[in-house]
Design an enzyme around this catalytic site. Structure first.
Site: not given
Ligand code: ADP
Length: 822
Positions: A366-367, A369, A695, A738
């Site tokens: 998650p998070g 992007g 693992s 990991k």
């Molecule tokens: P996911 O869908 O993978 O859970 P999100 O797309 O919701 O993650 O991303 C979470 C936040 O982090 C968003 O505001 C996104 O713009 C930012 N973010 C994540 N990766 C990057 C990146 N490589 N460059 C700029 N912002 C990013």
């Protein structure tokens, strides 16, 4: 009774003693026929007496009609002598009498005999007067005119009466006739009876009729007004009642228009014939229904939903690779491999636009992007974007909709997303496809298979819509945290692009370039309002976040911005805008003011080599984690205790680890029966977090080996791998995450299964630069690497092996493979 003639004061008076019949509310006039009903005893007696004698009666009105048994004083003394013409017995005791007035008479005295009231009366002669004939005529005409007017206003006069009056006659007679036959008050009539002068009487009648006309006019005016008022109320009520009916009628009218509008809109969609006919049929059904019925509501919702769908609406696709690259770079830092893959995909799309059916799947913690980069892809392709979340979807109807016969039925998520996007060739993001479940209500994955299958999706049928919808122009991109839970057939249809966790440096870059400016803007701050150096950001990342992506980091930055905005706003209010503070500086030392106490210690690697404590590497859907396992061997009876919230697979793996150590006890230099009088306790700290999977096999085996031999384990080594009973190290998944976790924790050496060697290429360069990798086929390599043996000590019976080369940092990892020990 005998008639007597007397002469008094020169006048010859005709006296007569007659039975008296008191009239109630009636006055009898001479020469007139009058009928009335008789019921009272006094009246009956009078009738009886009269019939016995000469059928003559004296009729006089009683002053008060309410008096039941009138006496002398209750009666007017002027009345009319009448002759009984007819007597009719009515049902009950009543009698209807018809009498004819003979002449006026006045009472001289009353007397009572045998319960019958008698009156001694004398005849009153009327006086024709000396008025000229012309005047009389004029009076008669006046009466006639007025009477005509009166007759038109009064509804109580019969036509005969009017005709008789118009016929004319002597003034006295006419006056009496009118008096007898008009509904005037009996006092007025009595007055007229007592007026013996004919002309005067006529004049009075004219006046009275004039009055009556006035009264009737006023009455009719009042009635008119009253009627108007009543009419108004009634009209309103009536109209209201009618309105309901009319509304229904109008409703039908509107409804007709509405249906026509529907028809026009349906035709305008230019649907395939079958679909158009079906919709027109529904509109036709609507026409035949009660406009406000529940069923018509269902049809209306159905038609509205169908009409909103982008049946033929498309946006022009425009793929310019350079521009696409620019858009992707603008929104996201790094992610080079992902961007390249996406650009390749776009390149193929631009060269072969007819090529349909590719589905991308972005996999990663998650998070990182995933969602936001898909948005950029939509922008880069010039497509409309819609997102549907599949997390927690267990019901097929969620994807495909409910049949419209169900109450509250709706189209499924696919159709809803398309309506939202408003274009048939939109980019549809299906978020969290790995979190989809299945239960008795059908498998949503099956419905998704149909959606993603190029062979079938051109005629996708939503249960609610019931018409085939062409999904083949839609570009589907899915996201997932793990591929493990995605049903195989679904996974086979998708092109997987992995996005891995970010390193600290990457996070810092993303934060400085994207997250911070984004949050500053969101909080109404300018760049100059907040100073936060890259170094501080790295500290923030280390001390306040522990995640694969940057979601929590973004929240923390938002919190910093919130606090900074408050400081600036408070200062502005306190000092006014000119003197107020314009810049807030966040440093490592004042960070606590913004974010509270740090959540994580910077370095979570134990600084000491310890016996029975080993760094394991785990992989979770939120990224890699370093987990320590602790083993203690204590005197006992051979029991094995495993704690730390472990799943079944992990428990089994722990048992396998014990057996593995036992089977190589000799090689380790311990008594093979060591377990007989000792208990082994394996524990994973952070017991609140459930753990499972095979693992950690090598980790547990190493910890047990260390605990039974008493040889400490290197604190800067971490490992992952499944172990067999005979000590073979089996491959595992999630290596990238990991190793990233190990790198983040400051580990120098990571032991990985030899079969995972090909995966080492995918490992982030920065990790490869800083971490030495040892690939192990068997536990011997693992133990040789991890246990810190005294220099001269080697595992007994072990094959001689080369010591591990120490790979300096910033040099690509060298992989060392060792021989077998078990
Ligand atoms: P996911 O869908 O993978 O859970 P999100 O797309 O919701 O993650 O991303 C979470 C936040 O982090 C968003 O505001 C996104 O713009 C930012 N973010 C994540 N990766 C990057 C990146 N490589 N460059 C700029 N912002 C990013």
């Amino acid at each position: 009774m005998a008639q007597i003639k007397e002469i008094e004061t020169g006048l010859e008076l005709e006296y007569e003693t007659l039975p008296v019949l008191p009239l109630r509310g009636l006055v009898a006039f001479p020469d007139m026929l009058i009928h009335f009903d008789v019921g009272r005893l006094i009246s009956m007696k009078a009738l009886e007496q009269s019939m016995k004698d000469n059928q003559r009666l004296f009729l006089t009105a009683q002053r008060d009609i309410r008096t039941d048994s009138p006496e002398e004083d209750d009666l007017y003394t002027v009345g009319t002598v009448c002759t009984i013409k007819q007597i009719l017995k009515l049902p009950g005791d009543n009698i209807r009498v018809l009498v004819e007035g003979t002449h006026r008479a006045a009472v001289e005295a009353f007397s009572m005999q045998d319960d019958c009231l008698f009156a001694r009366v004398f005849r009153l002669e009327t006086d024709p007067g000396r008025t000229s004939q012309r005047r009389k005529q004029a009076l008669v005409r006046t009466l006639q005119e007025r009477f005509e007017d009166y007759a038109t206003l009064s509804s109580h006069l019969s036509r005969d009466v009017v005709l008789t009056v118009l016929d004319g006659g002597e003034p006295g007679y006419l006056a009496d006739y009118v008096a007898q036959n008009t509904p005037l008050g009996f006092e007025i009539k009595q007055g007229l009876l007592e007026e013996l002068r004919d002309v005067r009487r006529l004049e009075q009648v004219i006046r009275i009729i004039g009055n009556e006309i006035e009264i009737l006019r006023i009455e009719s005016d009042l009635q008119e007004k009253l009627k108007e008022q009543v009419d108004k109320n009634q009209r309103e009520y009536y109209l209201r009642e009618q309105m309901k009916v009319i509304q229904n009628e109008l409703g039908e009218q509107d409804f007709g228009n509405e249906v026509e509008e529907y028809r026009e809109k349906i035709r305008a969609l230019k649907l395939p014939q079958e679909s158009e006919e079906k919709l027109l049929k529904e509109a036709g059904r609507l026409e035949k229904m009660q406009p406000l019925s529940a069923e018509s509501g269902v049809i209306r919702t159905y038609l509205d939903t169908c009409l909103e769908l982008p049946w033929n609406t498309t946006t022009k696709e425009n793929i310019n690779l350079a521009e696409a690259r620019r858009i992707l770079d603008r929104g996201h830092y790094g992610l080079d491999k992902v961007k390249d893959r996406i650009l390749e995909f776009l390149a193929v799309k631009s060269l072969a636009p007819q090529l349909k059916g590719q589905v991308l799947c972005l996999v990663g913690p998650p998070g990182v992007g995933k969602t936001s980069i898909v948005r950029s892809v939509a922008e880069a392709m010039g497509r409309k974007y819609a997102r549907m979340s599949l997390g927690g979807v267990r019901d097929e109807a969620d994807i495909r909709g409910h049949r419209k016969t169900y109450i509250g039925a709706m189209p499924g998520r696919i159709m809803t997303a398309l309506t939202q996007a408003g274009s048939k060739n939109c980019l549809l993001l299906m978020d969290e496809i790995d979190k989809m479940g299945a239960d008795s209500r059908g498998d949503p994955a099956a419905a998704l298979l149909e959606v993603l299958d190029i062979e079938q999706n051109s005629t996708f049928r939503d249960h609610f819509i019931e018409l085939p919808f062409d999904l083949s122009d839609v570009l589907f991109i899915t996201t997932a945290n793990t591929l493990d839970t995605i049903p195989r057939p679904l996974l086979d249809r998708m092109e997987v692009i992995e996005i891995s966790s970010y390193t600290e440096q990457e996070k810092a870059e993303i934060a400085m370039r994207h997250l911070l400016p984004k949050q500053l803007e969101k909080h109404g701050l300018k760049k100059s309002n907040l100073s936060l150096s890259r170094e501080t950001m790295v500290y923030l990342i280390d001390a306040y976040t522990r995640e694969a992506g940057v979601r929590r980091l973004e929240q923390q930055i938002a919190q910093v911005c919130r606090k900074a905005a408050k400081i600036i706003a408070d200062d502005q209010q306190a000092k006014g805008t000119t003197e107020a503070r314009k810049r807030v500086t966040v440093t490592r030392s004042n960070m606590e003011k913004f974010l509270g106490t740090p959540r994580y210690k910077q370095d979570n690697v134990s600084k000491k080599d310890e016996v029975g404590v080993v760094n394991g590497l785990a992989w979770t859907s939120v990224g890699g984690e370093m987990l320590q396992v602790e083993v203690n061997v204590i005197p006992g009876t051979g029991k094995l205790e495993i704690t730390g919230n472990l799943g079944k697979v992990m428990e089994e793996s722990a048992k396998a680890a014990v057996t593995c150590v036992r089977s190589s006890a000799k090689d380790l230099g311990v008594d093979p029966m060591f377990y007989k009088d000792s208990d082994i306790h394996i524990h994973f700290p952070e017991a609140a977090i459930p753990k499972d999977g095979p693992s950690a096999g090598v980790t547990m085996t190493t910890a047990i080996a260390s605990a039974v031999t008493g040889i400490p384990v290197r604190h800067d080594v971490a490992m992952t791998g499944e172990v067999t009973l005979r000590g073979r190290v089996m491959p595992i998944g999630g290596l990238k995450e990991k190793t990233m976790a190990a790198y983040r924790a400051g580990i120098k050496t990571v032991i990985v299964p030899a079969e995972n060697e090909p995966d080492l290429q995918d490992i982030d360069p920065i990790v490869r630069e800083n971490v030495e990798f040892v690939t192990a086929e068997t536990m011997k390599t693992v133990l040789d690497t991890a246990l810190r043996r005294p220099a001269q000590e080697t595992v007994r019976a072990a094959e001689p092996h080369t010591t591990l080369p120490v790979v300096p940092a910033a040099v690509p990892a060298r992989i060392t493979r060792q021989g077998d020990i078990c």
